[in-house]
Design a protein around this motif. Structure first.
Motif, mmCIF file in Angstrom:
data_model
loop_
_atom_site.group_PDB
_atom_site.id
_atom_site.type_symbol
_atom_site.label_atom_id
_atom_site.label_comp_id
_atom_site.label_asym_id
_atom_site.label_seq_id
_atom_site.Cartn_x
_atom_site.Cartn_y
_atom_site.Cartn_z
ATOM 1 N N THR A 1 0.856 -1.307 0.008
ATOM 2 C CA THR A 1 -0.013 -0.051 -0.048
ATOM 3 C C THR A 1 0.782 1.411 0.087
ATOM 4 O O THR A 1 0.026 2.367 -0.176
ATOM 5 C CB THR A 1 -0.891 -0.015 1.133
ATOM 6 O OG1 THR A 1 -0.168 -0.166 2.431
ATOM 7 C CG2 THR A 1 -1.802 -1.077 1.184
ATOM 8 N N ASP A 2 2.074 1.162 0.230
ATOM 9 C CA ASP A 2 3.188 2.392 0.122
ATOM 10 C C ASP A 2 4.485 2.185 -0.293
ATOM 11 O O ASP A 2 4.745 0.747 -0.280
ATOM 12 C CB ASP A 2 3.027 3.187 1.433
ATOM 13 C CG ASP A 2 3.289 1.925 2.618
ATOM 14 O OD1 ASP A 2 4.161 1.234 2.323
ATOM 15 O OD2 ASP A 2 2.688 2.238 3.737
ATOM 16 N N ARG A 3 5.390 3.081 -0.633
ATOM 17 C CA ARG A 3 6.645 2.840 -1.042
ATOM 18 C C ARG A 3 7.546 1.992 0.037
ATOM 19 O O ARG A 3 8.447 1.497 -0.564
ATOM 20 C CB ARG A 3 7.147 4.242 -1.304
ATOM 21 C CG ARG A 3 7.316 5.155 -0.310
ATOM 22 C CD ARG A 3 7.889 6.446 -0.720
ATOM 23 N NE ARG A 3 9.002 6.635 -1.259
ATOM 24 C CZ ARG A 3 9.765 7.665 -1.663
ATOM 25 N NH1 ARG A 3 8.938 8.915 -1.783
ATOM 26 N NH2 ARG A 3 10.934 7.680 -2.049
ATOM 27 N N VAL A 4 7.163 2.149 1.272
ATOM 28 C CA VAL A 4 7.681 1.317 2.301
ATOM 29 C C VAL A 4 7.741 -0.036 2.235
ATOM 30 O O VAL A 4 8.628 -0.745 2.144
ATOM 31 C CB VAL A 4 7.614 1.932 3.732
ATOM 32 C CG1 VAL A 4 8.424 1.098 4.875
ATOM 33 C CG2 VAL A 4 7.940 3.537 3.892
ATOM 34 N N SER A 5 6.391 -0.250 1.936
ATOM 35 C CA SER A 5 6.084 -1.835 1.964
ATOM 36 C C SER A 5 6.713 -2.283 0.978
ATOM 37 O O SER A 5 7.077 -3.503 0.532
ATOM 38 C CB SER A 5 4.773 -2.120 2.131
ATOM 39 O OG SER A 5 3.850 -1.687 1.135
ATOM 40 N N MET A 6 6.698 -1.775 -0.395
ATOM 41 C CA MET A 6 7.002 -2.214 -1.814
ATOM 42 C C MET A 6 8.543 -2.096 -2.048
ATOM 43 O O MET A 6 9.174 -2.989 -2.699
ATOM 44 C CB MET A 6 6.315 -1.348 -2.794
ATOM 45 C CG MET A 6 6.925 -0.303 -3.103
ATOM 46 S SD MET A 6 6.022 0.558 -4.762
ATOM 47 C CE MET A 6 4.333 0.678 -4.309
ATOM 48 N N GLY A 7 9.070 -1.178 -1.379
ATOM 49 C CA GLY A 7 10.458 -1.041 -1.285
ATOM 50 C C GLY A 7 10.909 0.027 -2.324
ATOM 51 O O GLY A 7 10.144 0.340 -3.313
ATOM 52 N N GLU A 8 11.981 0.697 -2.127
ATOM 53 C CA GLU A 8 12.486 1.703 -2.949
ATOM 54 C C GLU A 8 12.930 1.304 -4.247
ATOM 55 O O GLU A 8 12.485 2.074 -5.245
ATOM 56 C CB GLU A 8 13.625 2.606 -2.387
ATOM 57 C CG GLU A 8 13.152 3.236 -0.859
ATOM 58 C CD GLU A 8 12.280 4.501 -1.499
ATOM 59 O OE1 GLU A 8 12.508 5.289 -2.519
ATOM 60 O OE2 GLU A 8 11.230 4.634 -0.826
ATOM 61 N N ASP A 9 13.497 0.329 -4.422
ATOM 62 C CA ASP A 9 13.864 -0.213 -5.775
ATOM 63 C C ASP A 9 12.457 -0.333 -7.018
ATOM 64 O O ASP A 9 12.363 0.049 -7.876
ATOM 65 C CB ASP A 9 14.495 -1.503 -5.792
ATOM 66 C CG ASP A 9 16.253 -1.322 -5.743
ATOM 67 O OD1 ASP A 9 16.281 -0.241 -5.670
ATOM 68 O OD2 ASP A 9 16.524 -2.399 -5.224
ATOM 69 N N LEU A 10 11.402 -1.006 -6.165
ATOM 70 C CA LEU A 10 10.080 -1.180 -6.948
ATOM 71 C C LEU A 10 9.531 0.136 -7.360
ATOM 72 O O LEU A 10 9.036 0.577 -8.245
ATOM 73 C CB LEU A 10 9.408 -2.135 -6.217
ATOM 74 C CG LEU A 10 7.815 -2.592 -6.974
ATOM 75 C CD1 LEU A 10 8.331 -3.155 -8.586
ATOM 76 C CD2 LEU A 10 7.279 -3.716 -6.259
ATOM 77 N N PHE A 11 9.561 1.101 -6.242
ATOM 78 C CA PHE A 11 8.835 2.313 -6.297
ATOM 79 C C PHE A 11 9.608 3.292 -7.438
ATOM 80 O O PHE A 11 9.022 3.845 -8.030
ATOM 81 C CB PHE A 11 8.784 3.166 -4.925
ATOM 82 C CG PHE A 11 8.540 4.417 -4.868
ATOM 83 C CD1 PHE A 11 6.936 4.721 -5.035
ATOM 84 C CD2 PHE A 11 9.002 5.459 -4.798
ATOM 85 C CE1 PHE A 11 6.419 6.160 -5.440
ATOM 86 C CE2 PHE A 11 8.637 6.777 -4.749
ATOM 87 C CZ PHE A 11 7.227 6.908 -5.054
#
Length: 527
Positions: free
Chosen positions: A213-223
């Motif tokens: 639901t946010d960039r923290v959970s998806m990770g900065e690379d994926l974001f």
């Protein structure tokens, strides 16, 4: 022995026919029902298969390009118009179980139709119902679902304020999901950069239905990857959190057109140095198209200089008279308006049109179309500009939009997002060709004209690689088919993403190692 051989061949043909017929719309619907997404009847408002009376309407409502709306165009097994995030995971479960490819559609403006066509069995997840927009003026941000259009986004911002806007595209029916994930050009890009440069958060669903639901959970690379690298290669983007940008209460717009006979060549020559270097509050697009000349049967080029200045008309005239006096812009050429009204101006609506038209998600004029793109890094000489204008007249039908760089576009590093086309560019070229007549011969003729003009421009544009913009999707520059191998992907990957391609491949190989999310120009895994 001969009878046994015939019998074996018969069994083999039956087996092949059976395996090919297993994956059909009814089979897919049974899976959807079994997963609990759809009731057993076929009139659900979630899953539409060809036997549904509304299937064609639902499929076609977001197909603006008639090249991919023909009777011969491969049709999906189903269009799944998911209503909530959990339903996406359910639909993906059937994709995995049946080995059926999935295509994701938000606005449908992919110029090669990759969001709703495929040459293998597939279904479409249509994000049409995901259109929530939450504007937070206290934080200066907004959350926008990926199925919303940029017209809806503009409207919802303007509902609350006249002093904030957002840098995005000119066509109101563009879907946020695709437009933002590819970059997002707009008239404020010299001031604020691209759409992706103003995205501060996002949400995504992976191939297993896991929701981040946010960039923290998806990770900065994926974001990083889904802000310019084409999100459809990595998952289904649920939406984006964007940073609103300040706009003045009044902006100024203008259009001045000159033909070759009226001195267009000299004006184009000057535009090349003016447009990328002037005040970053100024954006002046150059459009070139064929019009009738002064003599019967004669054709010539009309150069239109269409601009917006983030400020009043007096300041607009000061800047133009200082930096581009040759255009002879007059006060009567200028119109002051709110920023939201300038959105309508750039979309081609008459001045005074109510802003509520931005809430209309239907594509008004469907046409057959083809787009190509280029980047220009060195000013083109007057002699060569003359040759280009003559070639446009010879080829006919092809139009060109030249979008200026400079300002903020030259300050952002090429690796900050996957979109690499930053400093060093004077302007981007969009080649446009549209037609209304159906028929294979007609299409072949128009496509050949676009390719001929694009080929002619080779000496004047970027090289090694010859760069292109992902949101002006063009399969002519390479296609990985449905397998999308690393070797095939390198061809178009270097053109769209330059040095960022290898990082995209690394991220893809971690987050989607089975290459579940793929299309003819997706990011491949490293194998």
């Amino acid at each position: 022995m001969e009878n046994i051989l015939v019998f074996c061949l018969l069994l083999l043909s039956v087996s092949v026919a059976t395996s090919q017929s297993v994956i059909d719309s009814a089979t897919f619907l049974r899976c959807i029902v079994r997963q609990g997404l759809n009731p057993p009847d076929q009139t659900s408002e979630v899953t539409y298969i060809p036997t549904n009376s509304s299937f064609a309407t639902v499929l076609r409502r977001r197909i603006p390009n008639l090249r991919f709306d023909k009777p011969t165009t491969p049709k999906p097994l189903a269009v799944v118009t998911v209503k909530n995030w959990s339903q996406i995971g359910t639909a993906l479960a059937c994709s995995r179980e049946l080995s059926v490819q999935v295509r994701i559609r938000s606005g449908g403006h992919d110029f090669e139709g990759l969001s709703y066509t495929s040459t293998v069995p597939f279904f479409v997840i249509d994000m049409f119902s995901f259109r929530s927009i939450d504007v937070n003026l206290t934080e200066g941000t907004a959350w926008v679902d990926s199925g919303a259009t940029i017209g809806e986004l503009y409207y919802r911002i303007a509902e609350k304020t006249n002093v904030f806007g957002f840098p995005a595209g000119l066509t109101p029916t563009l879907g946020v999901g695709g437009h933002f994930s590819g970059g997002g050009y707009g008239t404020m890009m010299r001031k604020y950069g691209l759409s992706v440069d103003n995205v501060v958060g996002s949400g995504i669903i992976d191939s297993n239905g896991n929701i981040y639901t946010d960039r923290v959970s998806m990770g900065e690379d994926l974001f990083w990857a889904i802000r310019g690298g084409g999100a459809a290669s990595f998952g289904i983007v649920l939406g984006y959190r964007i940073r609103l940008v300040p706009v003045p209460e009044r902006v100024t717009v203008f259009t001045v057109g000159k033909t070759v006979g009226e001195g267009a060549l000299d004006l184009i020559m000057k535009w090349q140095s003016f447009a990328p270097s002037t005040d970053r509050n100024m954006f002046v697009k150059l459009s070139l198209k064929i019009v009738n000349g002064t003599k019967p049967g004669e054709k010539t080029v009309l150069a239109s200089f269409t601009g917006i200045y983030l400020g009043g008309s007096s300041k607009t005239l000061n800047v133009m008279n200082r930096d581009f006096p040759e255009l002879k812009l007059k006060r009567t050429d200028c119109t002051e308006m709110r920023w939201i009204d300038s959105v309508l101006f750039w979309a081609g609506y008459p001045i005074g049109t109510p802003t509520s038209v931005l809430l209309d998600t239907a594509v008004a004029n469907k046409l057959f179309m083809k787009r190509k793109s280029d980047y220009v890094k060195r000013a083109i000489s007057r002699t060569d500009l003359d040759l280009i204008l003559k070639k446009l007249v010879q080829v006919e039908k092809v139009e060109m939009n030249w979008n200026p760089y400079g300002g903020r576009m030259g300050e952002i590093t090429s690796s900050r997002t996957p979109f690499p086309h930053r400093a060093g560019n004077l302007f981007n070229i969009e080649y446009l060709i549209d037609w209304s007549e159906a028929g294979d011969a007609v299409e072949k003729d128009y496509l050949s004209r676009a390719r001929e003009m694009h080929g002619f421009m080779t000496p004047y544009v970027s090289s090694n690689p010859r760069e292109a913009y992902l949101n002006y999707r063009d399969l002519d520059i390479g296609s990985g088919g449905n397998s999308t191998t690393y070797e095939g992907g390198k061809v178009y990957g270097a053109i769209y993403f330059k040095d960022n391609f290898e990082r995209l491949v690394n991220i893809k190989s971690i987050y989607d190692e089975i290459n579940f999310w793929r299309n003819e120009q997706s990011i491949p895994v490293r194998k």
